[in-house]
Design an enzyme around this catalytic site. Structure first.
Site, mmCIF file in Angstrom:
data_model
loop_
_atom_site.group_PDB
_atom_site.id
_atom_site.type_symbol
_atom_site.label_atom_id
_atom_site.label_comp_id
_atom_site.label_asym_id
_atom_site.label_seq_id
_atom_site.Cartn_x
_atom_site.Cartn_y
_atom_site.Cartn_z
ATOM 1 C CE LYS A 51 35.657 17.037 88.511
ATOM 2 N NZ LYS A 51 35.235 15.552 88.749
ATOM 3 C CG ASP A 71 34.686 11.905 88.387
ATOM 4 O OD1 ASP A 71 35.166 12.565 87.828
ATOM 5 O OD2 ASP A 71 34.966 10.965 88.880
ATOM 6 C CG ASP A 117 36.154 8.793 92.275
ATOM 7 O OD1 ASP A 117 35.989 9.761 91.412
ATOM 8 O OD2 ASP A 117 37.388 8.216 92.315
ATOM 9 C CG ASP A 152 34.222 14.598 91.870
ATOM 10 O OD1 ASP A 152 34.405 14.911 91.051
ATOM 11 O OD2 ASP A 152 34.563 13.483 92.229
ATOM 12 C CG ASP A 186 39.222 8.700 84.880
ATOM 13 O OD1 ASP A 186 38.778 8.176 83.943
ATOM 14 O OD2 ASP A 186 40.020 9.534 84.456
#
Length: 223
Positions: free
Chosen positions: A149, A10, A172, A176, A12
């Site tokens: 994702k 990931d 994070d 995710d 951000d």
């Protein structure tokens, strides 16, 4: 020890801090990795492609939380989500909230909004519309319910000739989670959403980019 054939990371809150500044140590570490490194982000395609080029990783990117995939820098975006369903859900929310859209014209599969209202209340308002409302920690995303994702990672893995179970993933936030479910090994950085940590095989001692370095070290990818 798990030996991945590829990694998905990931951006951000994972490679960047809360101010969205890239961690230089993480960038340097990723450049040393000898297996494919794929960025998987909620960001739009042009951002993800530019980030991949800047960092020096694979041209393959998963964008818009899995709603868009691209395999070559100068290739075509493959759109996996239905944006129109998301737009219809936004129209419902606009009857109840001041909705501020982000990057609307550039997003092909979803709608992104400022985090300015209660997400749990909003989820109830759009229930049954075939969409889901996800918090990336930086913005709210209304996505096609069939997009994630995780599904995008499986799609990418198949094209690469490997299984998603041969991926290690680093992230994070709650967007995710599906990626952690289908990967062989999931690593949450220290600042990760508590919900994601429940799915993680490892939680790093350090946050964001420093955590990425620790993850790569744990996997034995930095020599």
């Amino acid at each position: 020890m798990f030996k991945p054939k590829a990694i998905a990371v990931d951006i951000d809150g994972t490679l960047t801090d809360r101010k969205r500044a890239l961690n230089c140590r993480a960038v340097e570490a990723l450049r040393k990795v000898k297996i494919p490194v794929i960025l998987a982000t909620g960001n739009i395609s042009c951002f993800a492609r530019a980030a991949a080029k800047l960092i020096g990783v694979s041209d393959v990117v998963i964008c818009e939380n899995g709603g868009v995939v691209r395999f070559e820098y100068d290739g075509e975006d493959i759109v996996l989500g239905d944006k129109e369903k998301c737009v219809e859900a936004v129209r419902v929310l606009e009857k109840h909230y001041e909705v501020e859209l982000l990057d609307f014209e550039y997003r092909k599969s979803e709608v992104c909004m400022r985090r300015s209202f209660d997400i749990n209340e909003a989820r109830k308002l759009i229930e049954g519309m075939g969409v889901k409302l996800v918090d990336s920690g930086f913005a709210y995303h209304i996505m096609d319910a069939d997009v994630s994702k995780g599904k995008a990672l499986k799609f990418v893995a198949e094209r690469l000739g490997i299984s998603s179970a041969e991926f290690a993933v680093i992230g994070d936030s709650e967007n995710d989670i599906d990626m952690f479910r289908v990967a062989g090994f999931g690593i949450a950085v220290a600042n990760a959403d508590e919900r994601l940590k429940e799915y993680a095989d490892l939680v790093t001692p350090s946050p964001d980019g420093e955590g990425v370095v620790e993850a790569l070290q744990f996997l034995g990818l930095l020599r």
